[in-house]
Motif scaffolding. Structure first.
Motif, short mmCIF file in Angstrom:
data_model
loop_
_atom_site.label_atom_id
_atom_site.label_comp_id
_atom_site.label_asym_id
_atom_site.label_seq_id
_atom_site.Cartn_x
_atom_site.Cartn_y
_atom_site.Cartn_z
N PHE A 15 49.55 81.21 20.64
CA PHE A 15 48.81 82.08 19.73
C PHE A 15 47.96 81.31 18.73
N SER A 16 47.58 80.10 19.12
CA SER A 16 46.62 79.30 18.38
C SER A 16 46.07 78.23 19.32
N ALA A 17 44.78 77.92 19.18
CA ALA A 17 44.19 76.83 19.94
C ALA A 17 44.38 75.49 19.23
N ASP A 18 44.90 75.54 18.01
CA ASP A 18 45.15 74.35 17.19
C ASP A 18 46.62 73.98 17.30
N PRO A 19 46.95 72.76 17.74
CA PRO A 19 48.36 72.37 17.84
C PRO A 19 49.12 72.48 16.51
N GLY A 20 48.39 72.48 15.39
CA GLY A 20 49.02 72.62 14.08
C GLY A 20 49.26 74.06 13.67
N GLY A 21 48.81 75.02 14.49
CA GLY A 21 49.03 76.43 14.22
C GLY A 21 49.90 77.04 15.30
N GLY A 22 50.05 78.34 15.26
CA GLY A 22 50.81 79.04 16.28
C GLY A 22 52.30 78.76 16.19
N ASN A 23 53.00 79.15 17.25
CA ASN A 23 54.46 78.99 17.31
C ASN A 23 54.80 77.99 18.41
#
Length: 297
Positions: A15-23
């Motif tokens: 649920f994020s394209a950024d490895p620092g976001g999402g779960n």
């Protein structure tokens, strides 16, 4: 357990394209031969809210009917473990697993046979080359939440009854796992999350709840959500696909949205891991579709 171990553990965010976001989720693409206690130990060592274990091929039993199945579909049996227990279904680990598979074998259709039922997943690639996975839930259901359960949940959260949004009634919603939906009247109430971990975990075990889906409605189709997950040994999930699917069923059942709608759920911002979940409801189809991007960590 490391990536060099016999059971290779990949780490993806969903649920994020950024490895620092999402779960973040652990993903074992071939768990053949792993015993239950070994999967539980791997999940505990990885430490993410869920790790998915994939077993290539359909589940044991008669060969499933293949009429109408597209040739590019790939089939897996999947099990999900939190650091403390197995769960019936996990949306973000499903998205993460689908993205991991697509990076290796290309986009297309997948079939995941989970403890909750069969979950079709489709992976596409956008113009920037980023994979996006869409899962289709098992058939959902929504039921009333007993007043004493709501009262105990609010007490564990430290929420006053006056801080609930009366327009969004408490319900228990299921789309592979059970979630208590509670709506905050203000964004400030949702942002200030500090709860009694043991007390809430005890209630959730008693009621067979996987998370609490705490919601604040920004607009008719945009919601901010937070999901305490103490029964999994995790204070909070930054993105919860199973709860998003359950919330889609809740929104339709309670008349918040029409039978066909697309909702946007924002989660994880209060934790510093922003996530975006897209929930699609289709007229005439009770199942709920949840979509999101993913990236390797």
């Amino acid at each position: 357990m490391t990536d060099a171990s016999p059971a290779q553990v990949l780490r993806y965010t969903a649920f994020s394209a950024d490895p620092g976001g999402g779960n973040p989720a652990g993903v074992v693409l071939d768990a053949t031969g792993l015993a239950d206690h070994e999967m539980q130990a791997i999940a505990a060592e990885v430490g993410y809210s869920e790790t998915a274990f994939l077993f290539p091929g359909p589940p044991p039993g008669p060969t499933p009917h293949k009429a109408g199945r597209r040739k590019d579909q790939r089939t897996f049996r999947v099990r999900y473990f939190s650091p403390e227990a197995e769960v019936t279904f996990c949306g973000h680990a499903t998205i993460a697993s689908a993205v991991a598979l697509a990076e290796r074998t290309g986009p297309g259709d997948l079939v995941f046979h989970t403890p909750a039922g069969t979950v079709p997943v489709t992976v596409t690639v956008d113009g920037a080359g980023r994979p996006r996975a869409t899962l289709t839930s098992v058939e959902p259901r929504v039921e009333d939440a007993a007043p004493e359960v709501v009262a105990e949940a609010c007490a564990a959260l430290g929420w006053k009854p006056s801080e609930l949004d009366a327009a969004l009634p408490p319900r228990i919603a299921y789309a592979g796992a059970r979630h208590l939906v509670l709506a905050a009247a203000t964004r400030e109430r949702l942002a200030d999350l500090s709860y009694d971990f043991s007390r809430l975990a005890g209630l959730m075990r008693q009621e067979d709840l996987t998370t609490l889906q705490l919601v604040w409605r920004e607009s008719a189709t945009t919601f901010h959500v937070r999901d305490p997950f103490p029964v999994g040994g995790v204070v909070e999930d930054p993105a919860t696909g199973a709860a998003a699917a359950a919330f889609g069923a809740y929104a339709r059942e309670t008349g918040l949205v029409p039978g066909a709608a697309v909702l946007t759920l924002h989660q994880g911002a209060d934790m510093g891991r922003p996530s975006t979940l897209t929930v699609e409801l289709r007229a005439g189809d009770p199942r709920v579709r949840v979509s999101g991007t993913g990236a390797r960590i």
